[in-house]
Design an enzyme around this catalytic site. Sequence first.
Site, mmCIF file in Angstrom:
data_model
loop_
_atom_site.group_PDB
_atom_site.id
_atom_site.type_symbol
_atom_site.label_atom_id
_atom_site.label_comp_id
_atom_site.label_asym_id
_atom_site.label_seq_id
_atom_site.Cartn_x
_atom_site.Cartn_y
_atom_site.Cartn_z
ATOM 1 N N HIS A 71 0.814 -1.223 0.000
ATOM 2 C CA HIS A 71 0.000 0.000 0.000
ATOM 3 C C HIS A 71 0.845 1.270 0.000
ATOM 4 C CE1 HIS A 71 0.284 -0.158 4.554
ATOM 5 N NE2 HIS A 71 0.414 1.140 4.354
ATOM 6 N N ASP A 118 -0.579 -7.600 1.163
ATOM 7 C CA ASP A 118 0.018 -6.266 1.314
ATOM 8 C C ASP A 118 1.532 -6.419 1.493
ATOM 9 O OD1 ASP A 118 0.366 -3.566 1.612
ATOM 10 O OD2 ASP A 118 -0.481 -3.460 3.639
ATOM 11 N N GLY A 219 3.093 6.257 9.222
ATOM 12 C CA GLY A 219 4.511 6.456 8.970
ATOM 13 C C GLY A 219 5.343 5.213 9.216
ATOM 14 N N SER A 221 4.209 2.114 8.268
ATOM 15 C CA SER A 221 3.837 1.133 7.253
ATOM 16 C C SER A 221 5.055 0.542 6.563
ATOM 17 C CB SER A 221 2.957 1.781 6.179
ATOM 18 O OG SER A 221 1.645 1.950 6.632
ATOM 19 N N GLY A 222 5.003 -0.758 6.315
ATOM 20 C CA GLY A 222 6.075 -1.422 5.599
ATOM 21 C C GLY A 222 7.213 -1.886 6.473
#
Length: 269
Positions: A71, A118, A219, A221-222
């Site tokens: 995403h 994701d 912030g 994410s990932g």
Amino acid sequence: MFYLLLLTLPLLGNSVPLIQEKSEVKIVGGSDAQEGEWPWQISLRTNLSNSWKHLCGGSLIHPSWILTAAHCFYLFGNDTASYMIQLRQQNLYENDNLLPLEEIIIHPKYVYANEGFDITLLKLQSPVQLNKTIQTIKLPEASQTFTPDMECWVTGWGDIETGVNLPYPYTLRKVRVPVMDALTCDQEYHLDSFTPQSQRIILDSMICAGETGKDSCQGDSGGALTCKVQGSWLQAGIVSWGDLCGILHRPGVYTRVTAFVDWINQHIQ
């Protein structure tokens, strides 16, 4: 409403909110990371207003490969020229040494974070030189399970609570979080929800972690959810989505790495 855990952090004092699809992510209830901790942590940057701003976290899993969330690429897709990588950095934007990407491989089944898949692989144009401060995180075997008694942490430069940016000098933060299996987490997300009990919210390709006051947020994410297993750190999850960053009883939701180990290895090997 659920939110994606994605938000650019301030550069010279200005924050740029980029997405609110299904979840927001930041480190809530944690503390500053120490120098040398989490040497696989990276910052994914994108060019906004002629500045390379933090977009998402990620993890170095091979000298040439980074693991992050799909995403994070809603804005420019797999256009490699739109993104750069900063390796482990204590304070965001301090002594940047940005690295270009050769390839962005978004999982072909990805549509939305809350529908699974994701996950994205990033290939660097040149392999990085590993040292004491830059290291890879080990991936688990597909059969590996992660349980609440394990020591698990999530790290990132995300918000410190919903709507509150990480303050200057934007020091990497960490928080220890208990993991939760998908079925138990699914029950938690059905509480006070209009979703029928027969419809899964938390899928088998997801893993949950966190508790009230301890969570990832916008912030983050990932970034990696890492757990210590028999003395070694393994990546259990990828920060994906959640519900109000540790305010409610619902833990954060992560892409379950064990569900995608074969897919990852097909590319990086």
